[in-house]
Scaffold this motif. Structure first.
Motif, PDB file in Angstrom:
ATOM      1  N   THR A  54      -2.045  -0.740  -3.520  1.00 13.62           N
ATOM      2  CA  THR A  54      -1.143  -1.847  -3.737  1.00 13.62           C
ATOM      3  C   THR A  54       0.172  -1.443  -4.002  1.00 13.62           C
ATOM      4  O   THR A  54       0.519  -0.519  -4.771  1.00 13.62           O
ATOM      5  CB  THR A  54      -1.942  -2.586  -4.825  1.00 13.62           C
ATOM      6  N   GLY A  55       1.002  -2.330  -3.579  1.00 13.55           N
ATOM      7  CA  GLY A  55       2.635  -2.096  -3.398  1.00 13.55           C
ATOM      8  C   GLY A  55       3.050  -2.043  -5.100  1.00 13.55           C
ATOM      9  O   GLY A  55       2.574  -2.794  -5.743  1.00 13.55           O
ATOM     10  N   GLY A  56       3.686  -1.002  -5.428  1.00  5.74           N
ATOM     11  CA  GLY A  56       4.166  -0.724  -6.582  1.00  5.74           C
ATOM     12  C   GLY A  56       3.361   0.459  -7.374  1.00  5.74           C
ATOM     13  O   GLY A  56       3.773   0.986  -8.290  1.00  5.74           O
ATOM     14  N   GLU A  57       2.165   0.626  -6.765  1.00  2.00           N
ATOM     15  CA  GLU A  57       1.436   1.821  -7.464  1.00  2.00           C
ATOM     16  C   GLU A  57       2.156   3.414  -7.040  1.00  2.00           C
ATOM     17  O   GLU A  57       3.082   3.306  -5.946  1.00  2.00           O
ATOM     18  CB  GLU A  57      -0.074   1.858  -6.832  1.00  2.00           C
ATOM     19  N   ALA A  58       1.838   4.277  -7.598  1.00  4.60           N
ATOM     20  CA  ALA A  58       2.238   5.615  -7.460  1.00  4.60           C
ATOM     21  C   ALA A  58       1.968   6.001  -5.928  1.00  4.60           C
ATOM     22  O   ALA A  58       0.852   5.646  -5.339  1.00  4.60           O
ATOM     23  CB  ALA A  58       1.753   6.487  -8.196  1.00  4.60           C
ATOM     24  N   LYS A  59       2.677   6.768  -4.977  1.00  2.00           N
ATOM     25  CA  LYS A  59       2.521   6.978  -3.617  1.00  2.00           C
ATOM     26  C   LYS A  59       1.648   8.331  -3.703  1.00  2.00           C
ATOM     27  O   LYS A  59       2.497   9.574  -3.928  1.00  2.00           O
ATOM     28  CB  LYS A  59       3.612   7.062  -2.996  1.00  2.00           C
ATOM     29  N   THR A  60       0.693   8.422  -3.194  1.00  2.00           N
ATOM     30  CA  THR A  60      -0.103   9.762  -2.978  1.00  2.00           C
ATOM     31  C   THR A  60      -1.071   9.877  -1.775  1.00  2.00           C
ATOM     32  O   THR A  60      -1.021   8.566  -1.063  1.00  2.00           O
ATOM     33  CB  THR A  60      -1.492   9.996  -4.247  1.00  2.00           C
ATOM     34  N   ILE A  61      -1.304  10.623  -1.289  1.00  2.00           N
ATOM     35  CA  ILE A  61      -2.204  10.835   0.072  1.00  2.00           C
ATOM     36  C   ILE A  61      -3.354  10.047   0.222  1.00  2.00           C
ATOM     37  O   ILE A  61      -4.124  10.134  -1.124  1.00  2.00           O
ATOM     38  CB  ILE A  61      -2.443  12.230   0.393  1.00  2.00           C
ATOM     39  N   LEU A  62      -3.485   9.078   0.727  1.00  2.00           N
ATOM     40  CA  LEU A  62      -4.827   8.229   0.585  1.00  2.00           C
ATOM     41  C   LEU A  62      -5.737   8.519   1.578  1.00  2.00           C
ATOM     42  O   LEU A  62      -5.551   9.044   2.437  1.00  2.00           O
ATOM     43  CB  LEU A  62      -3.896   6.762   1.214  1.00  2.00           C
ATOM     44  N   PRO A  63      -7.172   8.346   0.958  1.00  2.00           N
ATOM     45  CA  PRO A  63      -8.417   8.853   1.530  1.00  2.00           C
ATOM     46  C   PRO A  63      -8.692   7.928   2.861  1.00  2.00           C
ATOM     47  O   PRO A  63      -9.809   7.321   2.993  1.00  2.00           O
ATOM     48  CB  PRO A  63      -9.273   8.795   0.595  1.00  2.00           C
ATOM     49  N   LEU A  64      -7.855   7.669   4.010  1.00  2.00           N
ATOM     50  CA  LEU A  64      -7.997   6.812   4.725  1.00  2.00           C
ATOM     51  C   LEU A  64      -9.112   7.142   5.621  1.00  2.00           C
ATOM     52  O   LEU A  64      -9.102   8.548   6.001  1.00  2.00           O
ATOM     53  CB  LEU A  64      -6.821   6.750   5.586  1.00  2.00           C
ATOM     54  N   VAL A  70      -3.510  -3.252   7.037  1.00  2.00           N
ATOM     55  CA  VAL A  70      -2.461  -3.724   6.184  1.00  2.00           C
ATOM     56  C   VAL A  70      -2.250  -5.160   6.226  1.00  2.00           C
ATOM     57  O   VAL A  70      -2.692  -5.901   7.065  1.00  2.00           O
ATOM     58  CB  VAL A  70      -1.297  -3.152   6.536  1.00  2.00           C
ATOM     59  N   GLY A  71      -1.446  -5.805   4.944  1.00  2.00           N
ATOM     60  CA  GLY A  71      -1.387  -7.132   4.905  1.00  2.00           C
ATOM     61  C   GLY A  71      -0.802  -7.424   3.570  1.00  2.00           C
ATOM     62  O   GLY A  71      -0.457  -6.367   2.879  1.00  2.00           O
ATOM     63  N   TYR A  72      -0.873  -8.658   3.212  1.00  2.00           N
ATOM     64  CA  TYR A  72      -0.341  -9.039   2.003  1.00  2.00           C
ATOM     65  C   TYR A  72      -1.610  -9.806   1.010  1.00  2.00           C
ATOM     66  O   TYR A  72      -2.119 -10.535   1.770  1.00  2.00           O
ATOM     67  CB  TYR A  72       0.708 -10.187   2.057  1.00  2.00           C
ATOM     68  N   MET A  73      -1.441  -9.434  -0.078  1.00  2.00           N
ATOM     69  CA  MET A  73      -2.651 -10.072  -0.888  1.00  2.00           C
ATOM     70  C   MET A  73      -2.287 -10.977  -2.139  1.00  2.00           C
ATOM     71  O   MET A  73      -1.405 -10.150  -2.913  1.00  2.00           O
ATOM     72  CB  MET A  73      -3.918  -9.056  -1.224  1.00  2.00           C
ATOM     73  N   TYR A 196       6.862 -13.024   1.372  1.00  5.60           N
ATOM     74  CA  TYR A 196       5.585 -13.622   1.264  1.00  5.60           C
ATOM     75  C   TYR A 196       5.164 -12.936  -0.506  1.00  5.60           C
ATOM     76  O   TYR A 196       4.206 -13.274  -1.201  1.00  5.60           O
ATOM     77  CB  TYR A 196       4.441 -13.266   1.910  1.00  5.60           C
ATOM     78  N   CYS A 197       5.808 -11.825  -0.805  1.00  2.00           N
ATOM     79  CA  CYS A 197       5.783 -11.256  -2.066  1.00  2.00           C
ATOM     80  C   CYS A 197       6.697 -11.773  -3.190  1.00  2.00           C
ATOM     81  O   CYS A 197       6.881 -11.167  -4.218  1.00  2.00           O
ATOM     82  CB  CYS A 197       5.642  -9.642  -1.874  1.00  2.00           C
ATOM     83  N   SER A 198       7.462 -12.591  -2.843  1.00  3.09           N
ATOM     84  CA  SER A 198       8.558 -13.126  -3.878  1.00  3.09           C
ATOM     85  C   SER A 198       8.156 -13.862  -5.116  1.00  3.09           C
ATOM     86  O   SER A 198       6.840 -14.443  -4.862  1.00  3.09           O
ATOM     87  CB  SER A 198       9.478 -14.324  -3.230  1.00  3.09           C
ATOM     88  N   GLY A 199       8.563 -13.285  -6.153  1.00  3.09           N
ATOM     89  CA  GLY A 199       7.976 -13.568  -7.360  1.00  3.09           C
ATOM     90  C   GLY A 199       6.820 -13.524  -7.704  1.00  3.09           C
ATOM     91  O   GLY A 199       5.809 -14.057  -8.518  1.00  3.09           O
ATOM     92  N   ASP A 200       6.459 -12.165  -7.351  1.00  7.32           N
ATOM     93  CA  ASP A 200       5.020 -11.568  -7.447  1.00  7.32           C
ATOM     94  C   ASP A 200       3.845 -12.500  -6.899  1.00  7.32           C
ATOM     95  O   ASP A 200       2.707 -12.514  -7.486  1.00  7.32           O
ATOM     96  CB  ASP A 200       4.851 -11.433  -9.107  1.00  7.32           C
ATOM     97  N   SER A 201       4.028 -13.158  -5.692  1.00  2.00           N
ATOM     98  CA  SER A 201       3.035 -14.207  -5.178  1.00  2.00           C
ATOM     99  C   SER A 201       2.336 -13.585  -4.619  1.00  2.00           C
ATOM    100  O   SER A 201       0.943 -14.024  -4.315  1.00  2.00           O
ATOM    101  CB  SER A 201       3.910 -15.228  -4.386  1.00  2.00           C
ATOM    102  N   ALA A 202       2.587 -12.178  -3.970  1.00  2.00           N
ATOM    103  CA  ALA A 202       1.680 -11.343  -3.347  1.00  2.00           C
ATOM    104  C   ALA A 202       2.026  -9.910  -3.489  1.00  2.00           C
ATOM    105  O   ALA A 202       3.013  -9.837  -3.710  1.00  2.00           O
ATOM    106  CB  ALA A 202       1.401 -11.860  -1.742  1.00  2.00           C
ATOM    107  N   ASP A 203       1.139  -9.057  -2.862  1.00  2.77           N
ATOM    108  CA  ASP A 203       1.643  -7.667  -2.817  1.00  2.77           C
ATOM    109  C   ASP A 203       1.306  -6.973  -1.378  1.00  2.77           C
ATOM    110  O   ASP A 203       0.019  -7.457  -0.843  1.00  2.77           O
ATOM    111  CB  ASP A 203       0.825  -6.736  -3.826  1.00  2.77           C
TER     112      ASP A 203
END
Length: 321
Positions: A54-64, A70-73, A196-203
């Motif tokens: 989720t946006g804002g979390e630390a960036k690590t190699i993801l187990p994709l 991808v999208g906004y939640m 779409y993420c303005s004001g913490d409305s989504a990530d």
């Protein structure tokens, strides 16, 4: 949801039965991620998707795994503008926000809400550029994950290289070397469109699942089926292409509507996006009287189907002025 003319209550209709043949709806056991349609975190999880980042979390190699979405939640788990695709190899060894001008050509992407597909060119880069997704390699730090037309002219300001407006693929921008950015759509320039993420409305979110993004032919909704349960859609254009007819919008005069076998109700935004749309077998009473002119009309034991992902529920429908 209709406050400030942000949306309207709408009624659609279509022919056929609301019971689709068994081979005409997505089967959950399929390895094909294209059949794993969903519109919220709980529904996606139930169909095998895993939320990895989720946006804002630390960036690590993801187990994709094989398929990435991808999208906004939103905080309540609702997904906005979510698309999935075969995971690029580069994304498996580096967090996509740490890639510099990484381009995946001729990539077929699938909208999670209704199965619409489009083939384009995926761009992931923390670099600067100076325009929309059509821009080439830049320098410095600004950031973009977006989709542009395949095999098109590259260069800032070449608007024809952007995806069509009805391809609402995310355009995460302005994250630079950070882990969060603005949430727009790939059709627009760097300074246009909604955030779409303005004001913490989504990530911005990244999901993954196993299997292939190519579902077996008998494992996706077939448009020629008479089963309306297979006619999944999430916007006016997509619903129209699958046989739905918009009959009435809130505020219009109330007349007897030419409702066919299946009725769909929900809220529709000015851009045609559908919110909370469900369909069901048309009650006989609705065919002779506008539903807003009925007085305590109750339809018991009615199975309703969510238009975006096929989720069903049996309840009692009430229409009463």
């Amino acid at each position: 949801y209709c406050s400030g003319d942000s949306a309207d209550f709408v009624i659609f209709t279509t022919q056929g039965s609301d019971k689709a043949p068994a081979d005409d709806v997505p089967k959950d056991e399929s390895p094909g991620a294209a059949a794993k349609l969903c519109s919220n975190e709980a529904g996606c999880s139930a169909k095998g998707w895993k939320l990895l980042w989720t946006g804002g979390e630390a960036k690590t190699i993801l187990p994709l795994e094989a398929i990435t979405m991808v999208g906004y939640m939103k905080p309540d788990g609702e997904l906005l503008h979510a698309w999935h695709f075969q995971t690029p190899e580069s994304w498996k060894s580096t967090h996509p926000l740490d890639l510099f001008y990484d381009v995946t050509p001729n990539l077929e992407v699938t909208r999670a809400g209704d199965g619409t597909t489009y083939t384009g060119e995926l761009v992931a880069s923390y670099g600067n550029y100076g325009g929309g997704c059509e821009c080439g390699r830049g320098g410095g730090s600004w950031g973009r994950i977006c989709l542009r037309r395949a095999n098109a002219n590259i260069g800032c300001g070449v608007a024809d290289t952007r995806v069509p407006v009805d391809v609402d693929f995310p355009y995460l921008r302005a994250y630079g070397r950070g882990s969060d950015g603005q949430c727009a759509l790939s059709h627009y320039n760097w300074n246009q469109g909604s955030d779409y993420c303005s004001g913490d409305s989504a990530d911005f979110v990244i999901f993954t699942t196993q299997g292939s993004d190519k579902a077996p032919a008998d494992d996706v909704p077939k448009d020629e089926s008479p089963g309306a349960a297979a006619k999944l859609c999430s916007n006016e254009a997509g619903c129209s292409a699958k046989g739905w007819k918009l009959l009435w919008t809130g505020g219009e005069a109330k007349t007897i509507l030419p409702l066919e076998a299946i009725t769909m109700v929900g809220y529709m935004k000015p851009d045609g996006e559908l919110l909370h749309a469900w369909h069901f077998q048309t009650p006989e009473s609705w065919k002779s009287t506008h539903p807003l002119d009925l007085f305590y009309d109750v339809t018991p034991n009615l199975e309703v189907t969510r238009a975006s992902d096929g989720t069903t529920y049996t309840g009692e429908l009430v229409a009463s002025y």
